[in-house]
Design a protein around this motif. Structure first.
Motif, PDB file in Angstrom:
ATOM      1  N   LEU A   1       0.869  -1.167   0.000  1.00  0.00           N
ATOM      2  CA  LEU A   1       0.000   0.000   0.000  1.00  0.00           C
ATOM      3  C   LEU A   1       0.910   1.222   0.000  1.00  0.00           C
ATOM      4  CD1 LEU A   1      -2.776   1.377   0.335  1.00  0.00           C
ATOM      5  CD2 LEU A   1      -2.429   1.187   2.807  1.00  0.00           C
ATOM      6  N   VAL A   2       0.768   2.074  -1.002  1.00  0.00           N
ATOM      7  CA  VAL A   2       1.580   3.288  -1.111  1.00  0.00           C
ATOM      8  C   VAL A   2       0.648   4.477  -0.956  1.00  0.00           C
ATOM      9  CG1 VAL A   2       3.161   4.626  -2.555  1.00  0.00           C
ATOM     10  CG2 VAL A   2       3.179   2.111  -2.675  1.00  0.00           C
ATOM     11  N   LEU A   3       0.872   5.246   0.097  1.00  0.00           N
ATOM     12  CA  LEU A   3       0.087   6.446   0.367  1.00  0.00           C
ATOM     13  C   LEU A   3       0.960   7.657   0.088  1.00  0.00           C
ATOM     14  CD1 LEU A   3      -1.412   5.258   3.765  1.00  0.00           C
ATOM     15  CD2 LEU A   3      -2.573   5.319   1.552  1.00  0.00           C
ATOM     16  N   GLY A   4       0.556   8.474  -0.872  1.00  0.00           N
ATOM     17  CA  GLY A   4       1.306   9.676  -1.203  1.00  0.00           C
ATOM     18  C   GLY A   4       0.480  10.905  -0.886  1.00  0.00           C
ATOM     19  N   TYR A   5       1.079  11.843  -0.173  1.00  0.00           N
ATOM     20  CA  TYR A   5       0.402  13.080   0.199  1.00  0.00           C
ATOM     21  C   TYR A   5       1.111  14.250  -0.474  1.00  0.00           C
ATOM     22  CZ  TYR A   5      -1.593  10.017   3.687  1.00  0.00           C
ATOM     23  OH  TYR A   5      -2.241   8.974   4.301  1.00  0.00           O
ATOM     24  N   ASP A   6       0.361  15.044  -1.232  1.00  0.00           N
ATOM     25  CA  ASP A   6       0.914  16.174  -1.970  1.00  0.00           C
ATOM     26  C   ASP A   6       1.213  17.354  -1.047  1.00  0.00           C
ATOM     27  OD1 ASP A   6       0.299  14.582  -4.131  1.00  0.00           O
ATOM     28  OD2 ASP A   6      -1.189  15.952  -4.976  1.00  0.00           O
ATOM     29  N   HIS A   7       2.077  18.242  -1.556  1.00  0.00           N
ATOM     30  CA  HIS A   7       2.234  19.535  -0.891  1.00  0.00           C
ATOM     31  C   HIS A   7       0.875  20.230  -0.959  1.00  0.00           C
ATOM     32  CE1 HIS A   7       6.582  19.647  -0.248  1.00  0.00           C
ATOM     33  NE2 HIS A   7       6.653  18.918  -1.352  1.00  0.00           N
ATOM     34  N   PRO A   8       0.505  20.980   0.051  1.00  0.00           N
ATOM     35  CA  PRO A   8      -0.830  21.588   0.081  1.00  0.00           C
ATOM     36  C   PRO A   8      -0.966  22.814  -0.832  1.00  0.00           C
ATOM     37  CG  PRO A   8       0.401  22.182   2.050  1.00  0.00           C
ATOM     38  CD  PRO A   8       1.259  21.220   1.275  1.00  0.00           C
ATOM     39  N   GLY A   9      -2.218  23.149  -1.108  1.00  0.00           N
ATOM     40  CA  GLY A   9      -2.556  24.409  -1.758  1.00  0.00           C
ATOM     41  C   GLY A   9      -2.151  24.502  -3.211  1.00  0.00           C
ATOM     42  N   GLU A  10      -2.063  25.729  -3.664  1.00  0.00           N
ATOM     43  CA  GLU A  10      -1.759  26.021  -5.065  1.00  0.00           C
ATOM     44  C   GLU A  10      -0.408  25.459  -5.487  1.00  0.00           C
ATOM     45  OE1 GLU A  10      -2.231  26.930  -8.828  1.00  0.00           O
ATOM     46  OE2 GLU A  10      -3.803  27.135  -7.313  1.00  0.00           O
ATOM     47  N   GLU A  11       0.573  25.514  -4.615  1.00  0.00           N
ATOM     48  CA  GLU A  11       1.901  24.986  -4.940  1.00  0.00           C
ATOM     49  C   GLU A  11       1.816  23.489  -5.238  1.00  0.00           C
ATOM     50  OE1 GLU A  11       5.994  24.790  -5.713  1.00  0.00           O
ATOM     51  OE2 GLU A  11       4.562  26.432  -5.711  1.00  0.00           O
ATOM     52  N   GLY A  12       1.069  22.761  -4.449  1.00  0.00           N
ATOM     53  CA  GLY A  12       0.898  21.326  -4.689  1.00  0.00           C
ATOM     54  C   GLY A  12       0.211  21.055  -6.010  1.00  0.00           C
ATOM     55  N   ARG A  13      -0.824  21.820  -6.317  1.00  0.00           N
ATOM     56  CA  ARG A  13      -1.534  21.649  -7.589  1.00  0.00           C
ATOM     57  C   ARG A  13      -0.625  21.976  -8.777  1.00  0.00           C
ATOM     58  NH1 ARG A  13      -5.542  23.391  -4.141  1.00  0.00           N
ATOM     59  NH2 ARG A  13      -5.292  25.599  -4.630  1.00  0.00           N
ATOM     60  N   ARG A  14       0.196  23.001  -8.637  1.00  0.00           N
ATOM     61  CA  ARG A  14       1.133  23.372  -9.706  1.00  0.00           C
ATOM     62  C   ARG A  14       2.141  22.250  -9.938  1.00  0.00           C
ATOM     63  NH1 ARG A  14       5.994  24.637 -10.427  1.00  0.00           N
ATOM     64  NH2 ARG A  14       6.533  24.784  -8.241  1.00  0.00           N
ATOM     65  N   ARG A  15       2.698  21.713  -8.860  1.00  0.00           N
ATOM     66  CA  ARG A  15       3.686  20.638  -8.995  1.00  0.00           C
ATOM     67  C   ARG A  15       3.062  19.401  -9.645  1.00  0.00           C
ATOM     68  NH1 ARG A  15       7.517  20.688  -3.660  1.00  0.00           N
ATOM     69  NH2 ARG A  15       7.731  22.941  -3.506  1.00  0.00           N
ATOM     70  N   ARG A  16       1.849  19.053  -9.230  1.00  0.00           N
ATOM     71  CA  ARG A  16       1.168  17.888  -9.794  1.00  0.00           C
ATOM     72  C   ARG A  16       0.937  18.079 -11.295  1.00  0.00           C
ATOM     73  NH1 ARG A  16      -2.035  13.533  -8.688  1.00  0.00           N
ATOM     74  NH2 ARG A  16      -1.779  13.744  -6.447  1.00  0.00           N
ATOM     75  N   ALA A  17       0.430  19.232 -11.683  1.00  0.00           N
ATOM     76  CA  ALA A  17       0.145  19.507 -13.095  1.00  0.00           C
ATOM     77  C   ALA A  17       1.420  19.412 -13.932  1.00  0.00           C
ATOM     78  CB  ALA A  17      -0.506  20.883 -13.248  1.00  0.00           C
ATOM     79  N   HIS A  18       2.526  19.903 -13.386  1.00  0.00           N
ATOM     80  CA  HIS A  18       3.799  19.889 -14.102  1.00  0.00           C
ATOM     81  C   HIS A  18       4.296  18.457 -14.339  1.00  0.00           C
ATOM     82  CE1 HIS A  18       7.730  21.271 -15.398  1.00  0.00           C
ATOM     83  NE2 HIS A  18       8.266  20.438 -14.547  1.00  0.00           N
ATOM     84  N   ALA A  19       4.073  17.558 -13.421  1.00  0.00           N
ATOM     85  CA  ALA A  19       4.606  16.189 -13.504  1.00  0.00           C
ATOM     86  C   ALA A  19       3.608  15.179 -14.063  1.00  0.00           C
ATOM     87  CB  ALA A  19       5.054  15.741 -12.108  1.00  0.00           C
ATOM     88  N   ARG A  20       2.367  15.560 -14.231  1.00  0.00           N
ATOM     89  CA  ARG A  20       1.307  14.597 -14.557  1.00  0.00           C
ATOM     90  C   ARG A  20       1.543  13.807 -15.847  1.00  0.00           C
ATOM     91  NH1 ARG A  20      -3.415  12.596 -13.442  1.00  0.00           N
ATOM     92  NH2 ARG A  20      -5.089  12.406 -14.962  1.00  0.00           N
ATOM     93  N   GLU A  21       1.904  14.456 -16.941  1.00  0.00           N
ATOM     94  CA  GLU A  21       2.097  13.737 -18.214  1.00  0.00           C
ATOM     95  C   GLU A  21       3.208  12.694 -18.100  1.00  0.00           C
ATOM     96  OE1 GLU A  21       0.121  13.725 -20.876  1.00  0.00           O
ATOM     97  OE2 GLU A  21      -1.165  15.052 -19.700  1.00  0.00           O
ATOM     98  N   ARG A  22       4.318  13.049 -17.465  1.00  0.00           N
ATOM     99  CA  ARG A  22       5.419  12.089 -17.280  1.00  0.00           C
ATOM    100  C   ARG A  22       4.980  10.954 -16.360  1.00  0.00           C
ATOM    101  NH1 ARG A  22       8.576  15.598 -14.990  1.00  0.00           N
ATOM    102  NH2 ARG A  22       9.837  14.050 -13.972  1.00  0.00           N
ATOM    103  N   HIS A  23       4.200  11.271 -15.342  1.00  0.00           N
ATOM    104  CA  HIS A  23       3.678  10.254 -14.427  1.00  0.00           C
ATOM    105  C   HIS A  23       2.830   9.230 -15.186  1.00  0.00           C
ATOM    106  CE1 HIS A  23       1.554   8.466 -11.026  1.00  0.00           C
ATOM    107  NE2 HIS A  23       0.421   8.845 -11.583  1.00  0.00           N
TER     108      HIS A  23
END
Length: 104
Positions: free
Chosen positions: A4-26
């Motif tokens: 079981l792998v639980l991943g927690y993002d950085h909060p707020g707008e910064e977390g959303r920005r980081r996720r969007a930037h890495a999503r295609e490669r993910h």
């Protein structure tokens, strides 16, 4: 073995920005995984419905193989995750693909 792998993002707008930037490669990397296999995964949400991380059930021959995968996952490499926790688990037969030796 299952994990079981639980991943927690950085909060707020910064977390959303980081996720969007890495999503295609993910998503592209998920299609090329050999040593580990995703059995099940889902986004985790806060009480407002905003994505705050994810939960994965992974199959791997060893914890070392899983850790090697975690070292190259875009969401980890690009610091989308502020915290990642891994627990051995036993996936129920309803989650396992039929005839998949890696998941047994």
């Amino acid at each position: 073995m299952h994990y079981l792998v639980l991943g927690y993002d950085h909060p707020g707008e910064e977390g959303r920005r980081r996720r969007a930037h890495a999503r295609e490669r993910h998503l592209a990397q998920a299609e090329t995984m050999i040593q580990v296999k995703a059995i099940f995964g889902t986004a985790t949400l806060d009480n407002h419905g905003d994505m705050i991380g994810s939960m994965l059930v992974m199959a791997a021959d060893s914890r070392e193989d899983l850790d090697a995968w975690l070292r190259v996952v875009p969401y980890v490499v690009d610091d989308v995750r502020r915290d990642v926790r891994v627990h051995p688990c036993q996936a129920g037969s309803a989650l396992l693909p039929t005839g998949d030796q890696a998941a047994e």
